[in-house]
Each structure stands twice: as structure tokens, then as C-alpha cells.
Design an enzyme around this catalytic site. Structure first.
Site: not given
Ligand code: NAP
Ligand code: GDP
Length: 313
Positions: A139, A178, A135, A12, A16
């Protein structure tokens, strides 16, 4: 012809939903789980749910995840929830003999003091940045855990390493999101109220961003074509790294609100850069064309506006 079944944890969320969007292009049965279907921090529930679905493959997206400020303010949950759910998912996958599991690391879990560009071999070469160490260690343990299953049981459990992800269905929370989704939401509100558009930090840090649908396509490529045991970085090239200021200006441009940006330098910048080397990916899949960041931001803003009432924020 037997159709293989893919179970997607975190179905979700941001990634996903991107996998859902492209899923019809591939011939599989899919199950997309959310936390409402099964709490993966509970082993019993996890095992029963996985046993019921009996998947051939698992794409393990579920995580407790967020931007810089969520990482700084929720360290205990970042560590405990991620360790718990990763332990449970891998254990259930092993018990149920899942044929391949893809786990998600992040370029933000690499050492803080490191030479650039970062490559796949540097993951454990030093402490992560203090802002997201909880975190990051959770990981890193997932990577060690996958290797342990490979080495002791020959399980095909592997890790991929995306950069900062953005796209439709993101978490647009102003405090926990983010940078791209948080700024998309903040600029919308600032414009509505006629206020300055506030960007946290100096705007100088550099990041590589990947559009969620690109990551979805590359995930399917990893599932079908990537047969190594070692992790692989999924990133745009080094020349496509951009500053936070650049991203903020593109977002402001999408709202036609360009001359109103201000930087709140009392907020943390986080790690200055995490420049990743994508040459392993390029050597294996050199024809892959990533969506351009300007176009990706435009699509994300458009999605946010069209889904304002129902989106996560
Ligand atoms: P997301 O949008 O925050 O979604 C998180 C998902 O995990 C949701 O479907 C949530 O379900 C589920 N979840 C959380 N806690 C749970 C639990 N206790 N039991 C079952 N399901 C659970 O995450 P995303 O951004 O798509 O990230 C996907 C993957 O990429 C993650 O492993 C993350 O660490 C990794 N990643 C993300 C980023 C980024 O910038 N977003 C960057 C690098 C790596 P609900 O919807 O029901 O809450
Ligand atoms: P990161 O790439 O893992 O560091 O995560 P973020 O996506 O949270 O990006 C962080 C960077 O964006 C930092 O340099 C923050 O100062 C800047 N930033 C500026 N405005 C925002 C905001 O509203 N939220 C977040 N998360 N970061 C912000």
C-alpha cells in the site's frame, strides 16, 4: 449536460456496496467491477476492461485485504496481489487519461513505532508492524506510485487513508475477516451453540472504526471537492477511539449475549493502537457527522442476520 462516468474497482466489496447504496444521490454513470468482470492482476484484461468502459473517474477499491490474522498468514499474496493490481490499475488509468483516480491506503500501514496521533506526513517514517508488513509495503508503494504519476505526468491520482472499516456486505469470515465482522459471525455461532463468545487477544488494543456508508459519502466528497495532491486521513476523531473489548461488548449486546465473553489471550493483539489525527478532514469538512459506533454495530449485526445465507463468510 454530459454525465461523467465513474468506474469503481472492488465494486462487490464492503466499500463498493456502500458506494452503490448512496450512488443515486449523485449524478453520475457508475460501473461497479468485481473480480468476475476483470482480474486486475492481469494487465491485458485490466486495460481492455477500462478501455471498454472509458471512465472519467476511477475509485480504486479493489485489494486483497483482510483482518490481522489474514495479514499474518497470507503475506506473499498480500504483497504480490496488491502490488500487481495497483500497478495495472494506475498504468491503465494513465494510458486512458482518466481525470481523477482515488486510491485507498489505510491507517494500519503507518509505522509501528511512531508518535501519536498519526498524521498524513508520517506514512514513510519507519517500518510497519511486523504482523501486516507485506500489505503495508504494498500500500505504501501505491502512494509512491500515485506521486510519481503526479510528478512526472501531472496525473490527478490521489490517496485517501481510512481507518478500520465495517458495515453491511463485509467479509464475515471467522479466520480472515476484520475484527467487527469476524466477531459478529462468531457471536452468532457461539450463541446458537450455547458456547462462550470468544474474542481473540486481550481486548485492550484501541481502534478508530468508520462505518462503510460514511466512507462512501466522504469518498464522493473527495471526488468532487478535495483538490489537493497529498493523501487525507478519513477518520472519526481521537475521542471516538474504542477498545476491542468495547466493540465485542456492543456486539454481544446486540445478540443479548453479554455475560458470555471470554478473551483468548493466546492469540495476537496486533499493533496496540494506530490513533489517527483527522484534523485535516475537519478543517475542510467540519460539518460532517459520523454515525455513532453503537448504532453502526447494531445496523451491521442486523444486516448480517438478515443476509446470513448469502453473505461472505
Ligand atoms: P473487500 O470487501 O474485501 O472487497 C475487495 C474487493 O476487491 C472485491 O470487490 C473483490 O472482488 C475485489 N478484488 C480482489 N481481488 C481482485 C482482483 N484480482 N481483480 C479484481 N478485483 C479484485 O474490501 P473493502 O473492505 O471494501 O476495501 C476497500 C479498500 O479499502 C481496499 O483498497 C482496502 O485495502 C481499503 N481498506 C479497507 C479497510 C477495512 O477495514 N476493510 C481499512 C482500510 C483500508 P470479488 O468480490 O469478486 O472478490
Ligand atoms: P487491524 O485493526 O488492522 O489490526 O485489524 P483487525 O480488524 O483484524 O483487528 C485486530 C484486533 O482485533 C486485534 O487486537 C485482535 O486481537 C482483535 N480481535 C479479536 N477477535 C478478533 C477476530 O476474531 N478477528 C480479528 N481479525 N481480530 C480480532
Amino acid at each position: 449536460n454530459i454525465i461523467m462516468k465513474i468506474l469503481v474497482t472492488g465494486g462487490s466489496g464492503l466499500v463498493g456496496n456502500a458506494i452503490k447504496t448512496i450512488s443515486s444521490k449523485y449524478n453520475y454513470d457508475y460501473i461497479f467491477l468485481s473480480s468476475k468482470d476483470c482480474d486486475l492482476t492481469n494487465y491485458e484484461d485490466t486495460y481492455i476492461c477500462f478501455q471498454q468502459h472509458n471512465p472519467d473517474y476511477v475509485i480504486h477499491l479493489a485489494a486483497y485485504v483482510g483482518g490481522l490474522y489474514k495479514n499474518m498468514n497470507h503475506k506473499v499474496d498480500m504483497l504480490e496481489k496488491n502490488v500487481q493490481l495497483n500497478l495495472n490499475v494506475l498504468k491503465a488509468c494513465h494510458e486512458l487519461k482518466v481525470k481523477k483516480v482515488i486510491c485507498y491506503l489505510s491507517t494500519c500501514i503507518f509505522p509501528d513505532k511512531i508518535t501519536y496521533p498519526i498524521n498524513e506526513n508520517m506514512l514513510h517514517n519507519g517500518a510497519p508492524h511486523n504482523s501486516n508488513n507485506a500489505y503495508a509495503y504494498a500500500k505504501r508503494l501505491l502512494e509512491t506510485h500515485c506521486r510519481a504519476y503526479q510528478e512526472q505526468y501531472n496525473d490527478n491520482f490521489i490517496c485517501i487513508i481510512p481507518t478500520n472499516i465495517y458495515g453491511p456486505n463485509d467479509n464475515y469470515s471467522l479466520t480472515d475477516g476484520h475484527v467487527i465482522p469476524a466477531l459478529i459471525n462468531r457471536c452468532y455461532l457461539n450463541k446458537k451453540n450455547g458456547e462462550k463468545f470468544t474474542v481473540k487477544g486481550s481486548g485492550r488494543p484501541l481502534r478508530q472504526f468508520i462505518y462503510s456508508e460514511d466512507l462512501a459519502v466522504l469518498t464522493m466528497w473527495v471526488l468532487e471537492k478535495y483538490n489537493e495532491k497529498d493523501p487525507i486521513i478519513l477518520s472519526v476523531s481521537e475521542k471516538d477511539e474504542v477498545s476491542i473489548e468495547y466493540v465485542a461488548r456492543q456486539i454481544a449486546k446486540s445478540y443479548d449475549y453479554e455475560n458470555m465473553i471470554e478473551f483468548d489471550t493466546t492469540s495476537s493483539d496486533g499493533q496496540y493502537k494506530k490513533t489517527a489525527d483527522n484534523s485535516k478532514l475537519i478543517n475542510l469538512y467540519n460539518e460532517y457527522k459520523f454515525i455513532n459506533i453503537d448504532e453502526g454495530i447494531e445496523k451491521s449485526v442486523e444486516w448480517f442476520i438478515n443476509n446470513y445465507e448469502s453473505c461472505r463468510k
